[in-house]
Design a protein around this motif. Structure first.
Motif, PDB file in Angstrom:
ATOM      1  N   ILE A  30      49.210  53.198  55.935  1.00  0.00           N
ATOM      2  CA  ILE A  30      49.635  52.637  54.755  1.00  0.00           C
ATOM      3  C   ILE A  30      49.562  51.196  54.775  1.00  0.00           C
ATOM      4  O   ILE A  30      49.256  50.278  53.672  1.00  0.00           O
ATOM      5  CB  ILE A  30      51.144  53.027  54.368  1.00  0.00           C
ATOM      6  N   LEU A  31      50.006  50.645  56.004  1.00  0.00           N
ATOM      7  CA  LEU A  31      50.006  49.253  55.770  1.00  0.00           C
ATOM      8  C   LEU A  31      48.487  48.473  56.103  1.00  0.00           C
ATOM      9  O   LEU A  31      48.283  47.555  55.211  1.00  0.00           O
ATOM     10  CB  LEU A  31      50.495  48.493  57.184  1.00  0.00           C
ATOM     11  N   SER A  32      47.531  49.259  56.592  1.00  0.00           N
ATOM     12  CA  SER A  32      46.239  48.950  56.373  1.00  0.00           C
ATOM     13  C   SER A  32      45.670  49.072  54.932  1.00  0.00           C
ATOM     14  O   SER A  32      44.960  48.259  54.656  1.00  0.00           O
ATOM     15  CB  SER A  32      45.276  49.723  57.369  1.00  0.00           C
ATOM     16  N   TYR A  33      46.204  49.964  54.353  1.00  0.00           N
ATOM     17  CA  TYR A  33      45.662  50.412  53.074  1.00  0.00           C
ATOM     18  C   TYR A  33      46.118  49.384  52.175  1.00  0.00           C
ATOM     19  O   TYR A  33      45.288  48.831  51.289  1.00  0.00           O
ATOM     20  CB  TYR A  33      46.234  51.830  52.584  1.00  0.00           C
ATOM     21  N   ILE A  34      47.407  48.971  52.132  1.00  0.00           N
ATOM     22  CA  ILE A  34      47.891  47.799  51.159  1.00  0.00           C
ATOM     23  C   ILE A  34      47.549  46.623  51.650  1.00  0.00           C
ATOM     24  O   ILE A  34      47.132  45.945  50.430  1.00  0.00           O
ATOM     25  CB  ILE A  34      49.402  47.903  50.905  1.00  0.00           C
ATOM     26  N   ALA A  35      47.155  46.095  52.793  1.00  0.00           N
ATOM     27  CA  ALA A  35      46.504  44.930  52.920  1.00  0.00           C
ATOM     28  C   ALA A  35      45.220  44.695  52.352  1.00  0.00           C
ATOM     29  O   ALA A  35      44.731  43.692  51.909  1.00  0.00           O
ATOM     30  CB  ALA A  35      46.363  44.943  54.699  1.00  0.00           C
ATOM     31  N   ASP A  36      44.387  45.902  52.383  1.00  0.00           N
ATOM     32  CA  ASP A  36      42.948  45.964  51.872  1.00  0.00           C
ATOM     33  C   ASP A  36      43.368  46.089  50.369  1.00  0.00           C
ATOM     34  O   ASP A  36      42.024  45.408  49.797  1.00  0.00           O
ATOM     35  CB  ASP A  36      42.275  47.378  52.338  1.00  0.00           C
ATOM     36  N   LYS A  37      44.148  46.650  50.040  1.00  0.00           N
ATOM     37  CA  LYS A  37      44.224  46.904  48.341  1.00  0.00           C
ATOM     38  C   LYS A  37      44.395  45.582  47.692  1.00  0.00           C
ATOM     39  O   LYS A  37      44.087  45.288  46.876  1.00  0.00           O
ATOM     40  CB  LYS A  37      45.303  47.633  48.092  1.00  0.00           C
ATOM     41  N   TYR A  38      45.226  44.514  48.560  1.00  0.00           N
ATOM     42  CA  TYR A  38      45.516  43.087  47.997  1.00  0.00           C
ATOM     43  C   TYR A  38      44.818  42.113  48.924  1.00  0.00           C
ATOM     44  O   TYR A  38      45.792  41.190  49.427  1.00  0.00           O
ATOM     45  CB  TYR A  38      46.982  43.222  47.880  1.00  0.00           C
ATOM     46  N   LYS A  39      43.637  42.391  49.200  1.00  0.00           N
ATOM     47  CA  LYS A  39      43.229  41.642  50.138  1.00  0.00           C
ATOM     48  C   LYS A  39      43.065  39.951  49.818  1.00  0.00           C
ATOM     49  O   LYS A  39      42.838  39.193  50.617  1.00  0.00           O
ATOM     50  CB  LYS A  39      41.370  42.208  50.069  1.00  0.00           C
ATOM     51  N   GLU A  40      43.002  39.646  48.583  1.00  0.00           N
ATOM     52  CA  GLU A  40      43.269  38.318  48.393  1.00  0.00           C
ATOM     53  C   GLU A  40      44.338  37.499  48.627  1.00  0.00           C
ATOM     54  O   GLU A  40      44.580  36.302  48.884  1.00  0.00           O
ATOM     55  CB  GLU A  40      43.250  38.099  46.792  1.00  0.00           C
ATOM     56  N   LYS A  41      45.492  38.424  49.240  1.00  0.00           N
ATOM     57  CA  LYS A  41      46.753  37.760  49.817  1.00  0.00           C
ATOM     58  C   LYS A  41      46.431  37.387  51.077  1.00  0.00           C
ATOM     59  O   LYS A  41      47.262  36.719  51.820  1.00  0.00           O
ATOM     60  CB  LYS A  41      47.690  38.801  49.629  1.00  0.00           C
ATOM     61  N   ASP A  42      45.489  37.922  51.843  1.00  0.00           N
ATOM     62  CA  ASP A  42      45.011  37.627  53.331  1.00  0.00           C
ATOM     63  C   ASP A  42      46.228  37.996  54.221  1.00  0.00           C
ATOM     64  O   ASP A  42      46.528  37.203  55.137  1.00  0.00           O
ATOM     65  CB  ASP A  42      44.885  36.162  53.454  1.00  0.00           C
TER      66      ASP A  42
END
Length: 205
Positions: free
Chosen positions: A63-75
């Motif tokens: 889940i953490l990888s998924y949401i980090a990728d989903k909001y990629k602009e947040k770096d």
């Protein structure tokens, strides 16, 4: 999105990460293993994340990888490049497959022996303490010279490492006894947003 969580669990790390990412989400507190919750996640475990696509997502690291990728602009995920992505995934796998499971016998010793004798259960817990210390030492070494676990850059993995490491306070050797981990934990403890989420997640409903 809706995050299903239980107080004190790794699901709270997802809550922290979603907040850092500025995601639009709601939370629902559940009872682990309950009949009602198993309708959502058959394993009865948290976290579970409903993203509205009809596919409930589970497993904290995934889940953490998924949401980090989903909001990629947040770096808050890995830097670009094969080696950087591998390092991120390696740390995530360590937290999910080595660090996190080390605590399970401590919380549920009856699941690791057929005996129900109190002394046998105590031995399971004692063995868990030894394993927990060994993986905490590895984490401490990974944090040498850093206050963030991945390349000294804040990522969603910080939230995961923080919530898991809070459990060390339930063992004979608290996180305060690991010098590098102590600096990391103090950084997280001084984050008012993180502490607000900890408080919210433990409120009675």
């Amino acid at each position: 999105m809706k995050l299903y969580y239980a107080p004190g669990t790794c699901a709270v790390s997802i809550w922290i990460a979603l907040h850092w990412l500025g995601a639009d989400f709601e939370t629902e507190r559940v009872k682990l293993g309950s009949y009602e919750y198993k309708k959502i996640n058959p394993s009865g475990a948290v976290p579970a994340l409903d993203t509205g696509d009809g596919n409930i997502k589970t497993q904290a690291g995934a889940i953490l990888s998924y949401i980090a990728d989903k909001y990629k602009e947040k770096d808050l995920g890995p830097d670009e490049g094969l080696e950087d992505e591998f390092l991120f995934n390696q740390i995530s796998a360590f937290l999910s497959a080595d660090y996190h499971p080390a605590f399970w016998p401590m919380f549920g010793p009856e699941n690791y022996t057929t005996s129900r004798d109190e002394k046998d259960l105590e031995k399971v817990v004692e063995a868990a303490y030894k394993k927990i210390d060994s993986v905490a030492i590895i984490l401490d070494n990974m944090l040498e010279g850093k206050t963030h676990i991945y390349k000294n850059k804040r990522t969603v993995l910080d939230a995961y490492a923080y919530i898991l490491s809070r459990w060390l306070s339930k063992t004979p050797k608290s996180w305060t006894e690991y010098p590098n981990l102590k600096k990391f934990m103090e950084t997280m403890e001084n984050d008012e947003e993180v502490q607000n989420i900890i408080e919210l997640s433990t409120k009675e409903i």
